[in-house]
Design a protein around this motif. Sequence first.
Motif, mmCIF file in Angstrom:
data_model
loop_
_atom_site.group_PDB
_atom_site.id
_atom_site.type_symbol
_atom_site.label_atom_id
_atom_site.label_comp_id
_atom_site.label_asym_id
_atom_site.label_seq_id
_atom_site.Cartn_x
_atom_site.Cartn_y
_atom_site.Cartn_z
ATOM 1 N N PHE A 59 0.655 -1.316 0.013
ATOM 2 C CA PHE A 59 0.092 -0.022 0.087
ATOM 3 C C PHE A 59 0.986 1.156 0.126
ATOM 4 O O PHE A 59 0.352 2.382 -0.273
ATOM 5 N N GLU A 60 2.324 1.322 0.037
ATOM 6 C CA GLU A 60 2.969 2.392 0.180
ATOM 7 C C GLU A 60 3.709 2.583 -1.205
ATOM 8 O O GLU A 60 4.484 3.403 -1.265
ATOM 9 N N PHE A 61 3.357 1.726 -2.101
ATOM 10 C CA PHE A 61 3.838 2.094 -3.371
ATOM 11 C C PHE A 61 3.264 3.569 -4.053
ATOM 12 O O PHE A 61 2.298 3.674 -3.971
ATOM 13 N N ARG A 62 4.453 4.131 -4.375
ATOM 14 C CA ARG A 62 4.070 5.352 -5.028
ATOM 15 C C ARG A 62 4.484 5.658 -6.624
ATOM 16 O O ARG A 62 5.637 5.223 -6.973
ATOM 17 N N THR A 63 3.442 6.093 -7.241
ATOM 18 C CA THR A 63 3.746 5.884 -8.723
ATOM 19 C C THR A 63 4.750 6.949 -9.307
ATOM 20 O O THR A 63 5.817 6.552 -10.014
ATOM 21 N N THR A 65 -7.099 11.478 -9.724
ATOM 22 C CA THR A 65 -5.950 11.825 -9.128
ATOM 23 C C THR A 65 -4.781 10.751 -9.548
ATOM 24 O O THR A 65 -5.224 9.760 -10.056
ATOM 25 N N GLU A 66 -3.785 10.806 -9.068
ATOM 26 C CA GLU A 66 -2.549 9.925 -9.631
ATOM 27 C C GLU A 66 -3.022 8.475 -8.967
ATOM 28 O O GLU A 66 -2.787 7.598 -9.617
ATOM 29 N N ASP A 67 -3.765 8.434 -7.868
ATOM 30 C CA ASP A 67 -3.803 7.155 -7.252
ATOM 31 C C ASP A 67 -5.176 6.416 -7.858
ATOM 32 O O ASP A 67 -5.395 5.482 -7.543
ATOM 33 N N GLU A 68 -5.871 7.317 -8.697
ATOM 34 C CA GLU A 68 -7.284 6.835 -9.077
ATOM 35 C C GLU A 68 -7.192 6.175 -10.464
ATOM 36 O O GLU A 68 -6.275 6.894 -11.370
ATOM 37 N N GLU A 69 -7.982 5.205 -10.637
ATOM 38 C CA GLU A 69 -8.282 4.666 -11.998
ATOM 39 C C GLU A 69 -8.768 5.636 -12.949
ATOM 40 O O GLU A 69 -10.023 6.149 -12.316
ATOM 41 N N PRO A 70 -8.418 5.867 -14.072
ATOM 42 C CA PRO A 70 -9.157 6.920 -14.973
ATOM 43 C C PRO A 70 -10.531 6.019 -15.312
ATOM 44 O O PRO A 70 -10.562 5.139 -15.469
#
Length: 986
Positions: free
Chosen positions: A557-561, A917-922
């Motif tokens: 859960f700590e993975f950051r794109t 947002t970056e963490d959301e799927e388009p």
Amino acid sequence: MDLNSASTVVLRVLTQATSQDTAVLKPAEEQLKQWETQPGFYSVLLNIFTNHSLDVNVRWLAVLYFKNGIDRYWRRVAPHALSEEEKTTLRAGLITNFNEPVNQIATQISVLIAKVARVDCPRQWPELIPTLVESVKVQDDLQQHRALLTFYHVTKTLASKRLAADRKLFYDLTSSIYSFACSLWNHHTDTFLQQICTGDEAAAANSLERTLLSLKVLRKLTVHGFVEPHWNAEVMGFLHAVFERMKQFLECSRSIRAESICRDRLEKTIILFTKVLLDFLDQHPFSFTALIQRSLEFSVSYVFTEAGEGVVFEQFIVQCMNLIKMIVKNYAYKPSKNIEDSSPETLEAHKIKTAFFTYPTLMEICRRLVTHYFLLTKEELTMWEEDPESFTVEETGGDSWKYSLRPCTEVLFIDIFHEYNQTLTPVLLEMVHSLQGSTNMENTNAILIKDAVYNAVGLAAYELFDSVDFDQWFKNQLLAELQVSHDRYKPIRRRVIWLIGQWISVKFKSDLRPILYEAIRNLLQDRDLVVSINNCLGTHLQSILFFLNVCLPVDDFEFRTDQFLPYLESMFTLLFQLLQEVTQCDTKMHVLHVLSCVIERVNMQIRPYVGCLVQYLPLLWKQSEEHNMLRCAILTTLIHLVQGLGADSKNLYPFLLPVIQLSTDVSQPPHVYLLEDGLELWLVTLENSPCLTPELLRIFQNMSALLELSSENLKNCFKIINAYIFLSSSEFLEMYATDLCQSFCELLKDITTEGQVQVLKVVENVLKVNPVLGPQMFQPLLPSVFRGIIDGERYPVVMSTYLGIMGRVLLQNARFFSLLLGQMACELGQELDQILGNMIEMWVDRMDNITQPERRKLSALALLSLLPSLNSVIQDKFCGIINISVEGLHDVMTEDSETGTYKDCMLMSHFEEPKVTEDEEPPTEQDKRKKMLALKDPVHTVSLQQFIYEKLKAQQELLGEQGFHALMETVDTEIVAQLQEFLQGF
């Protein structure tokens, strides 16, 4: 069937049935199948397979037909059951003598006797056990062996019965024969040991076979034949004797040649000794308490001291470790947190364990596991050098790996470390501290020791959470070790990556990720580290396989794109190069899995880098024609690829659509492996498709057969149908509506409630997308929906869907609703008004079955659409319609805090691209289509507040002031007050 005349005929047909010529074989099999239910057929078969002068193949086939017949026709309640007279004759014939000369046939006869015994012994066959007991006493070697073989199969079968009455019978049987079984085993064991001492290996092999069979009998009797075996002195005496016998047999192995048949049987017998103990521990943990001390002493002595040198073998070590593990982990031996709640038996067992596992013992076990059993062997190192791909497959869980010693030692280490972590943590940390700093590259053993210790630290990661500062260790030691380029340091580089993978979800700062990504990339890019392509694969492949655990674990859960993006292009390129270079199917699958994971993590941002993969996958698909599991991996990669590419995935259609076609065609053999992933790919392709193409439409021809399967994949099938409806309902329904409606009608005859709802939701979506033509296309289904409503469908979720469908028809196609109402009146033989009244009454009564706000608003709009009206039935139900309308207002109206007025929260005026947002799927193309559809849906375009006001105003104008006032008086005053509050300002 007359035995004398039939024997010749049956023998001839059996002979034909052994033929390799299908023209001869098939008619013979058909004839034998017809005879299966003929009286006397099995008596003929018995005469044939007991006639040793006949052809072996014919006798073998006769035994098989006899055995299959027992399964089908022996029980009294079976159709075409054998008569009691014939069964009596057959039972007597089966145990007349035990002199079958062919081993395979003898085994089959023993099994079929056991099958009969399961049904008939001891009530209908009381003489079976006494006959077997007498037969195993005879001097004739062949007869004695066959009787003992049968004795074992009968005991094994009776021991497997689980009904209380059957258990009682087996307890009684065991008590009557246990002493004899023990003496029989002791006799054959002593005979074997004497013959080994005299050097008569051939005779010893025969005696050992009898020892093995008699021990198998004793194992079943001991484990399953007693309720509380620890009260039986003979049982406990046998179990204690097992340890002595194992020691004797292990010593015997020194004098028996490795290639000897006797050696193989000896090892099987030793393993069987351990299985007796393991089974007894599993079934009777408290009875085993008296054996805990001896079991631990025996196992630890042979596995972790010099006592086992020269006599132990791999499978024996595995069994001993399993015995230790079962004692350590056994819940029956673990006291409750509140000691007073523990049984005396538990406390006694725990006391014995505690007394045995002293600090010196635990330290020695830990050290031996790590520095002896964890070490990479010479064979493994050679395999890594010569065939790195095979080595990688083995290391990551190949079939042979899971049966080998290494996983067993690792599991034992984990269990012991978990149980005694306070004692063992300092021991392991001391081993780690002793290895810090540089390692002599010429000292292979030192490198292997470090590899083993790091393995132990990885396995015990959760237990060491509070004792190891992993971030500091990574920065000060491990990172540097990743950068050591010496070829001999390969095991450490590989192990360090794996170690980080073990710790990353336990204790690893997010800020350190970029440093880790950089180190892995450099390791993958540095191809000068090796001198041959094989070694290159060996180094890089290990890194890649652990790369998944390190960088992209599923539960990380700590993975950051944003941290990973600077390395995305190079990592993806290297992965793709590796995919092309490797040759083994398992390796390609694993690399594809990593690629899929990368694509899934970064989503749309993968688009600039997938061109090479897109071009390569068609070639790989073609090459993998004989490897369905690799094709499954390709399908999974395509799923993530389509999701990452979005609407641009249409460029893949020339390859993608034929793949979907093949994977979901149930007439094609590969569908057994590919169907589940194929359906998932089909679904995501539709969800991301910008438009419907003729090829995409044509694939739907596969759906009819899929719906007939009614398998666990049915849910995805419905999702696919809905996706076509949202994509292009007109074209799709024009071509497939008739067939689809027919399939649904068949499905609804025999389907679960959940499946029924899925079918109805498809119909509901059709009506939502195409309210004019939809009801006509699915007209055959609507009468059952109408009947379900007026009959008061008992399942709330089904009733809710019924009302959703009827609400769509009533609100958006009033003309069709009138026709349907007339049809139902004719079918049910009732007046139109009576039918309409019943429907409204049930609708109002079951409104609480509807939980979705959209459907609740739809129901209010639909019933209000009946107004204005002079119809007496509608006026009679006016109160209920208003009640539902006010409930709907409560569901959808929100108060504006500034103006104090109410507004409908479900109204939508225009379409806006959502900000992601970056963490959301388009959003997918289908998500956009659903939004556009909502802009045309009355639920989202019509204000319920405004609609109620207009309908009531129209009703007032129709009836006049006095008539409308009388109508409103039928409504509860509290409901009227709430309605007036909502309608303020109109």
